[in-house]
Design a protein around this motif. Structure first.
Motif, mmCIF file in Angstrom:
data_model
loop_
_atom_site.group_PDB
_atom_site.id
_atom_site.type_symbol
_atom_site.label_atom_id
_atom_site.label_comp_id
_atom_site.label_asym_id
_atom_site.label_seq_id
_atom_site.Cartn_x
_atom_site.Cartn_y
_atom_site.Cartn_z
ATOM 1 N N ARG A 17 1.825 -8.575 3.100
ATOM 2 C CA ARG A 17 0.713 -8.979 3.964
ATOM 3 C C ARG A 17 0.471 -10.470 3.817
ATOM 4 O O ARG A 17 0.655 -11.043 2.741
ATOM 5 N N ARG A 537 -16.077 -4.677 -1.661
ATOM 6 C CA ARG A 537 -16.099 -3.581 -0.685
ATOM 7 C C ARG A 537 -16.107 -4.119 0.748
ATOM 8 O O ARG A 537 -15.561 -3.497 1.658
ATOM 9 N N ALA A 541 -11.125 -5.678 5.847
ATOM 10 C CA ALA A 541 -11.437 -4.736 6.927
ATOM 11 C C ALA A 541 -11.325 -3.283 6.478
ATOM 12 O O ALA A 541 -11.934 -2.393 7.076
ATOM 13 N N ASP A 542 -10.549 -2.996 5.381
ATOM 14 C CA ASP A 542 -10.339 -1.623 4.909
ATOM 15 C C ASP A 542 -11.238 -1.260 3.746
ATOM 16 O O ASP A 542 -10.993 -0.264 3.053
ATOM 17 N N GLY A 543 -12.266 -2.033 3.471
ATOM 18 C CA GLY A 543 -13.163 -1.749 2.364
ATOM 19 C C GLY A 543 -12.578 -2.236 1.053
ATOM 20 O O GLY A 543 -11.792 -3.187 0.999
ATOM 21 N N PRO A 545 -10.241 -2.806 -1.934
ATOM 22 C CA PRO A 545 -8.775 -2.693 -1.960
ATOM 23 C C PRO A 545 -8.324 -1.481 -2.768
ATOM 24 O O PRO A 545 -8.897 -1.150 -3.810
ATOM 25 N N LYS A 546 -7.270 -0.830 -2.277
ATOM 26 C CA LYS A 546 -6.722 0.327 -2.981
ATOM 27 C C LYS A 546 -6.101 -0.108 -4.302
ATOM 28 O O LYS A 546 -6.325 0.509 -5.348
ATOM 29 N N ARG A 652 -0.890 4.955 -5.710
ATOM 30 C CA ARG A 652 -1.750 4.887 -4.533
ATOM 31 C C ARG A 652 -2.118 6.281 -4.049
ATOM 32 O O ARG A 652 -3.237 6.516 -3.571
ATOM 33 N N ASP A 679 -2.616 -4.657 -2.923
ATOM 34 C CA ASP A 679 -3.274 -4.844 -1.635
ATOM 35 C C ASP A 679 -4.083 -6.132 -1.597
ATOM 36 O O ASP A 679 -4.274 -6.715 -0.527
#
Length: 744
Positions: A17, A537, A541-543, A545-546, A652, A679
């Protein structure tokens, strides 16, 4: 969880990314001039000793310079400069009066005259200062000797000319002339180390300027008189020549010159008989033409008409009398015809009388009609005669006009010469009459007095200037030091100097037991990490990170403590969390969590154990950990293998969040491998020793491998060292709601 790591199929590695916006290229620099009062005050407090030292040095230098300066005295004389001198005789000035709108230019010109080298030379010559050694000492210039002569000065008087030129330069250099606004009083000041010479030279300048101004007026008038005398002689000769040529030509051409009358008495005119005759004959011809036209109209109106219908005939008294007689006879004839027959003698006599009267009427009428024709013919002949005379006179007049062209040329030349001669003569007479009536427009108002106190040096002024210079130098020093200071001390520095968002702020704690502080949910550390988790959080955009990698530029910046704190806080929130110690060189997670020294990440990556044996439980529910034991020989090679990516993909799917405690970035490639497999990457910065250069190098390395940097965490923050707006982040920031404030 019995599967081994080597049995996990290696997934396809997705494209990395892109890095976060804050890590793209070099971060924006702070503005060059950022007027933040609190930051300025902090910068002054941080550099107070340097500022004091610089100002003290400036004051010391100012004091030493003042003591080493030679005292100088200033004497001032004042002269009044009027735009126009008193007029003894009207319009006597050779130079025109200065207009009101040119007053400033005139006064400035006079100031430049005072500053001129010519006036300085006059002062030196009048005082013979080049022969006085004391004068050269007073103006601060060494007296030239024969050793100072060069190629420009040759001859017996070479040394004298050199000393004179040196004295003139020194006088001009020590002279100052000032003209106050809205005033005509010019101050002439001279400075020197000798008060007597200063006063003497100031007065000499004023007196020389006054006398030079008067002499300049007289010289200009004398030159004007001499010039006018020469021009007057030349004008007189030209006038005599032009008058003689005009007379000779008028005599040869037959033109008579007469003097004007009345208002034109001072002008001459040319008398021409031909022109006068032409005017008279032309007028008569015009009159004859009008008479001929009138006579022709009268004849044309009656030439074809019966005689008794002609108005001139009917209006004639003789015709009217004959017609009355005939009417009377016809009346008598009618009476006789009524009484007698046609042949009666009386009737016949009356009839004969009527016939005779009718014949007379016709004869007179024809005569009157003939007179109209004769009158027309006479007018026609007169017109022809006058027109022939006009043609002849016009020919003569045109000849005179041809001769008059040259006459007028000579006349204009003579008149021009006469006008020029009269003007020059009048001006010459005025200058002769006013030659001795010259009035000066410059007067000496104040003579310079010998100064009793030196004008310089002034201790207070010099110390004040030294103080200002010291403050300026100190300000420049502080500005340069602060501008090039790359330390990260305050929260604002993270965004301004690095260009990455600040996600959290961990204050400096005096306690050595960080774990004890973390167990207190209302401690400053707990609140700080809770705020960090909340910001993470919403950082993407995905809250949250995983997989989150936590790294720093150097060691001992708090990344391991941060990794443990984030993992524990997530576990307390009910999220199944895995904490991986990625620092294969100096593992610390197992020490912080008080875990056994079991094999972990190294054994996983080498395939010695499976994932179920590597994962260890902790005393915090929902929190699991993988140690970095045992320490490998080549950590970079292990972390750069594809097994790391497979491990991350497997974790994950089993955990809600994976927190990786990464080693420092600088000098190592371990952290970049872990950041690429994650991530997001959180950069930990130590506020007590964080430098922008090293952190920017870290960001460049992360950007180079396209590692996603989500933001930065500032640890060990001390608001007393940060200054500026960082005072807002004082210790009380995280103390709200604690038992000590319960009574508030």
């Amino acid at each position: 969880m019995t599967a081994r790591l080597d049995s996990i199929p290696t997934p396809h590695v997705a494209p990395a990314r892109p890095a976060s916006a804050g890590a793209q290229g070099d971060p924006a620099e702070a503005p060059l001039f950022d007027l933040d009062l609190s930051r300025i005050i902090f910068a002054i407090r941080r550099n107070i000793w340097w500022i004091g030292a610089i100002i003290a040095c400036a004051l010391a230098l100012g004091l030493v310079a003042t003591l080493l300066m030679q005292p100088r005295y200033i004497a001032t004389s004042r002269v009044l400069i009027e735009q126009q001198a008193d007029q003894i005789i009207e319009n006597n000035d050779v130079t025109p009066a200065v207009a009101y709108q040119d007053a400033d230019r005139f006064l400035q010109t006079q100031v430049d005259v005072i500053r001129s080298r010519a006036l300085a030379a006059k002062v030196v010559d009048d005082g013979k200062f080049w022969t006085e050694p004391a004068f050269f000492d007073a103006v601060g210039t060494p007296m030239p000797t024969e050793a100072d002569l060069d190629y420009r000065y040759q001859g017996k008087d070479a040394l004298q000319r050199l000393r004179r030129d040196t004295a003139i330069d020194a006088v001009a250099r020590n002279l100052s002339v000032s003209l106050p606004d809205a005033s005509r009083l010019v101050a002439i000041s001279f400075s020197g180390s000798d008060p007597n010479y200063a006063a003497k030279l100031a007065n000499l300048f004023a007196e020389s300027y006054v006398s030079a101004n008067l002499a300049r007026k007289f010289d200009s008038s004398s030159y004007a008189r001499e010039y006018l005398a020469q021009q007057l002689d030349q004008a007189r000769i030209r006038l005599e020549t032009s008058e003689r040529d005009l007379n000779q030509y008028s005599r040869a051409a037959g033109l008579v010159r007469v003097q004007g009358q009345g208002q034109n008495a001072d002008k001459e005119a040319t008398l021409s008989v031909t022109n006068d005759t032409l005017v008279q004959v032309n007028g008569a011809a015009s009159q004859a033409t009008a008479e001929r036209i009138a006579a022709e109209d009268r004849w044309n109106s009656v030439r074809n008409s019966p005689v008794m219908t002609v108005p001139q005939v009917l209006e004639n008294p003789a015709i009217q009398a004959l017609i009355r007689q005939r009417s009377e006879v016809e009346s008598q004839l009618a009476q006789e015809s009524s009484r007698h027959l046609a042949g009666h003698p009386t009737a016949a006599a009356l009839q004969a009388q009527v016939d005779r009267l009718s014949a007379q009427i016709m004869a007179v009428g024809n005569a009157i009609k003939s007179s109209v024709r004769i009158e027309f013919q006479a007018a026609q002949a007169k017109e022809a005669t006058l027109q022939r005379q006009v043609v002849d006179l016009r020919t003569l007049a045109l000849g005179e006009q041809d001769r008059g062209v040259q006459y007028n040329i000579l006349k204009r030349v003579a008149e021009t010469n006469r006008s020029l001669y009269d003007t020059l003569l009048a001006r010459y007479n005025e200058l002769n009459a006013t030659a001795g009536a010259t009035s000066n427009n410059v007067s000496l108002v104040d003579r310079a007095e010998t100064p009793r106190f030196p004008a310089s040096p002034k201790l207070v002024l010099n110390l004040g200037l030294a103080l200002l210079a010291g403050i300026l130098c100190a300000g420049i020093f502080v500005f340069v030091r602060e501008h090039f200071d790359d330390a990260i001390r305050a929260p604002d520095d993270v965004e301004h100097k690095l260009g990455v968002p600040l996600l959290g702020l961990v204050p400096q704690e005096a306690s050595d037991d960080i774990r004890l502080e973390m167990r207190d949910p209302k401690s400053a550390l707990s609140e700080a990490y809770n705020s960090l988790i909340a910001n993470l959080r919403y950082a993407g955009a995905d809250g949250f990170p995983k997989i989150l990698t936590i790294t720093s530029s150097r060691a001992e910046e708090g990344k391991s403590t941060t990794s443990v704190a984030i993992a524990e806080q997530l576990a307390k929130l009910g999220r199944k969390t895995l904490l991986i110690d990625g620092d294969l060189r100096r593992p610390t997670v197992h020490k912080i969590l008080d875990l056994p020294s079991a094999h972990g990440l190294t054994a996983l990556l080498t395939g010695e154990i499976g994932l179920d044996r590597a994962i260890l439980g902790t005393d915090v529910p929902n929190l699991y950990a993988i140690t970095a034991l045992p320490t490998p020989v080549n950590p970079s090679l292990l972390l750069g293998s594809t097994r790391l990516e497979a491990l991350m993909q497997h974790c994950r799917g089993q955990f809600d969040h994976v927190i990786i405690d990464s080693p420092p970035m600088l000098g190592l490639s371990d952290a970049t491998s872990l950041s690429v497999a994650s991530d997001a990457t959180l950069l930990v910065i130590d506020a007590s020793k964080g430098h922008r250069g090293t952190i920017k190098s870290t960001l460049r390395r992360l950007t180079l491998v396209h590692a996603p940097v989500v933001g930065a965490l500032l640890t060990k923050f001390d608001p007393r060292r940060a200054g500026g707006n960082a005072a807002y982040y004082g210790y009380d920031y995280y103390e709200y709601g604690r038992p000590a404030d319960s009574g508030a």
